[in-house]
Structures are given as structure tokens and as C-alpha cells.
Design a protein around this motif. Structure first.
Motif, PDB file in Angstrom:
ATOM      1  N   HIS A 157       0.860  -1.194   0.000  1.00 34.15           N
ATOM      2  CA  HIS A 157       0.000   0.000   0.000  1.00 34.15           C
ATOM      3  C   HIS A 157       0.892   1.238   0.000  1.00 34.15           C
ATOM      4  CE1 HIS A 157      -3.076  -2.916   1.100  1.00 34.15           C
ATOM      5  NE2 HIS A 157      -2.293  -3.291   2.092  1.00 34.15           N
ATOM      6  N   THR A 181      -2.405  -1.002  -3.423  1.00 31.95           N
ATOM      7  CA  THR A 181      -3.087   0.288  -3.236  1.00 31.95           C
ATOM      8  C   THR A 181      -2.172   1.431  -3.653  1.00 31.95           C
ATOM      9  OG1 THR A 181      -4.330  -0.588  -1.344  1.00 31.95           O
ATOM     10  CG2 THR A 181      -4.222   1.806  -1.568  1.00 31.95           C
ATOM     11  N   ARG A 231      -5.231  -3.017  -6.898  1.00 29.28           N
ATOM     12  CA  ARG A 231      -6.650  -3.203  -6.589  1.00 29.28           C
ATOM     13  C   ARG A 231      -7.350  -1.890  -6.274  1.00 29.28           C
ATOM     14  NH1 ARG A 231      -8.337  -8.466  -4.446  1.00 29.28           N
ATOM     15  NH2 ARG A 231      -6.772 -10.018  -4.972  1.00 29.28           N
ATOM     16  N   VAL A 232      -6.612  -0.930  -5.718  1.00 30.72           N
ATOM     17  CA  VAL A 232      -7.198   0.349  -5.288  1.00 30.72           C
ATOM     18  C   VAL A 232      -6.436   1.490  -5.942  1.00 30.72           C
ATOM     19  CG1 VAL A 232      -7.626   1.887  -3.337  1.00 30.72           C
ATOM     20  CG2 VAL A 232      -7.973  -0.589  -3.083  1.00 30.72           C
ATOM     21  N   ASP A 281      -6.681   5.725  -6.087  1.00 30.04           N
ATOM     22  CA  ASP A 281      -7.334   6.929  -5.565  1.00 30.04           C
ATOM     23  C   ASP A 281      -6.641   8.156  -6.144  1.00 30.04           C
ATOM     24  OD1 ASP A 281      -8.459   9.002  -4.102  1.00 30.04           O
ATOM     25  OD2 ASP A 281      -8.567   7.846  -2.251  1.00 30.04           O
ATOM     26  N   TYR A 288     -11.476  -1.017  -6.658  1.00 31.88           N
ATOM     27  CA  TYR A 288     -11.927   0.300  -6.178  1.00 31.88           C
ATOM     28  C   TYR A 288     -11.187   1.389  -6.953  1.00 31.88           C
ATOM     29  CZ  TYR A 288     -12.484   4.169  -2.783  1.00 31.88           C
ATOM     30  OH  TYR A 288     -12.747   5.375  -2.163  1.00 31.88           O
TER      31      TYR A 288
END
Length: 262
Positions: free
Chosen positions: A67, A91, A123-124, A126, A146
Motif C-alpha cells: 500500500h 493500493t 486493486r485500489v 485513488d 476500487y
């Protein structure tokens, strides 16, 4: 439901004062903060798995990193080879450290398209509050669950986005420049949450009819409903009949355009 389990974990951590509610600059959102001591403890426990990169000279990545949050002003100065060790990254969050007020947005450049080619297991993603206008082709990243593009300048979503068959959450809150959704959005068969800006506040012109095929959809914040006389093959009110998992209320906004809100 995985969200229910996550809420239970968060409630437990809040009960133990790991998180404390603060004052949010956005009236419709809640703000939670972590005490400095708890933050330092969290960083110590998660070292090696979580990485916060600030500036191009602080990159000392390890192959265990899962992450990452990136705090940087000029993304063009990044040496992509620095990320070769992050093959298992799950992430990626881009943080606008230079935000002066809630109306400003990220002042630097955005990651080039090949930047995401390194993160094959992402996977993520932002990119909240960035000046992104178009999304790079990330259709090869099949593990996405996401994507958050809130408060960005995104104008359109590419059709290849609809090849992310595992995507569960797509957040487009306050994307006021967004004109519509991809016509093939019905291919996102695992999509559960689709949040968008209010129709009257945005340039939204078209909601594709494919949304009616998203049988796992639980959140549908706003759609533009086409009337029967309109020749454009857009979303119609009868397309809601198979969305049996939708939660919330249904209302019509007749002041701006005909809009169903769930």
C-alpha cells in the motif's frame, strides 16, 4: 457483506480511540483523524507493507510494499524504475500535500499512462482532487476493486475501463466536468457501488442503458432518465426493475432534468 465487516472493524477501532472525529471541510462527509502517537505506532507496525513517499529523493522501496501513498508536486520527475520492486503493490493513493484550500486541486502533472504498467496487481486507485481530465488505459489491470476519481476534472471515462470485470466500487463524486458514462458499463458485472455528482450540478448528458444489467449494484447515486419519446437509447426508469439490491430512496429532481436518485 465485506462492507459490514469493515464497518465493524472501524467501529471497534473508534471505540478504542484509534480514530477521533474531527471537523470536515465538506458538510456531507465525516472526518476522522488519528492521534500522533497512534499514527507513529501504526507506521511502526506496518513498516515494509505500507509506504508513504514524499518527494523524489525519499524513495527507498522494498518488495514487500503493498500500500503506497504518494505525496509529490511534480510527477514528471519520478523515475519509474524506482518502482520496479513494488511488483505486489495493491493500493496507490495520490495525495495533494500542497492543497491550500478545499477549492484548489493538485498542481502537479498526472502519472503517465505507462506508470501504471508497473503495478500489475493494483486493486485500489485513488486520484481524488487531481486535475485529471482523461484516465489512462488501465484495462490490463484486471484486479481492480476500487477506483476513486472524486473532485477531479475528468471529462470522460474510456470504454476500456469496462473491461475491469472485478471492479466493485467506482466513485465520481463532484466530477462536474464528466459528460457521461461509457456505453459498455453494463460489462462491469461485479460493480456494487456507483456514486456520481448531482445531475443539476454537472455536465452529465447521458446515462447508458447498460446499468440495468448490473444486478449486484447496491449504490446508484444519480442517473439521467430518458423519456419514452427520446430517440437516444439511454437509461429508462424500467431499467431499475432488475436492480433488486439497490438501497436507499428513489426521488425525482424535476427542477433541472428528470433524474432518479437512489
Amino acid at each position: 457483506m465485506i462492507e459490514f465487516i469493515g464497518n465493524q472493524y472501524f467501529a471497534e477501532l473508534r471505540h478504542r480511540c484509534f480514530f477521533q472525529e474531527g471537523i470536515s471541510p465538506w458538510p456531507s462527509k465525516r472526518d476522522f483523524r488519528m492521534h500522533d502517537l497512534i499514527h507513529d505506532l501504526s507506521q511502526f507496525v506496518s513498516r515494509g507493507m505500507c509506504f508513504r513517499m514524499e518527494g523524489v529523493n525519499s524513495c527507498n522501496l522494498m518488495n514487500k510494499v503493498r500500500h503506497m501513498s504518494l505525496v509529490i508536486e511534480d510527477l514528471e520527475s519520478i523515475n519509474i524504475n524506482e518502482f520496479d520492486k513494488c511488483l505486489q503493490l495493491s493500493t496507490f493513493i495520490l495525495i495533494d500535500y500542497f492543497l491550500k484550500d478545499i477549492d484548489d486541486k493538485f498542481h502537479g502533472n498526472l502519472p503517465p499512462a505507462h506508470f501504471f504498467g508497473v503495478f500489475k496487481f493494483l486493486r485500489v486507485l485513488d486520484l481524488n482532487s487531481t486535475r485529471i481530465e482523461t484516465l489512462p488505459d488501465i484495462s490490463h489491470l484486471k484486479h481492480f476493486r476500487y477506483i476513486n476519481l472524486s473532485c477531479s476534472d475528468i471529462r470522460e471515462l474510456p470504454e476500456p475501463l469496462c473491461y475491469l470485470f472485478n471492479l466493485q466500487t467506482l466513485i465520481l463524486d463532484d466530477c462536474l466536468c464528466l459528460s457521461g458514462l461509457p456505453k459498455s458499463i453494463g460489462n462491469l458485472i461485479n460493480l456494487q457501488h456507483l456514486r456520481m455528482a448531482e445531475i443539476g450540478d454537472s455536465k452529465f448528458e447521458y446515462t447508458p442503458r447498460g446499468i440495468g444489467r448490473l444486478h449486484l449494484l447496491r449504490t446508484l447515486s444519480c442517473v439521467l432518465v430518458m423519456n419514452q419519446q427520446n430517440e437516444y437509447n439511454g437509461f429508462k426508469i424500467e431499467d431499475l426493475k432488475d436492480l433488486e439490491l439497490l438501497e436507499g430512496t428513489l426521488r425525482s429532481d424535476s427542477e433541472s432534468r428528470e433524474c432518479g436518485q437512489c
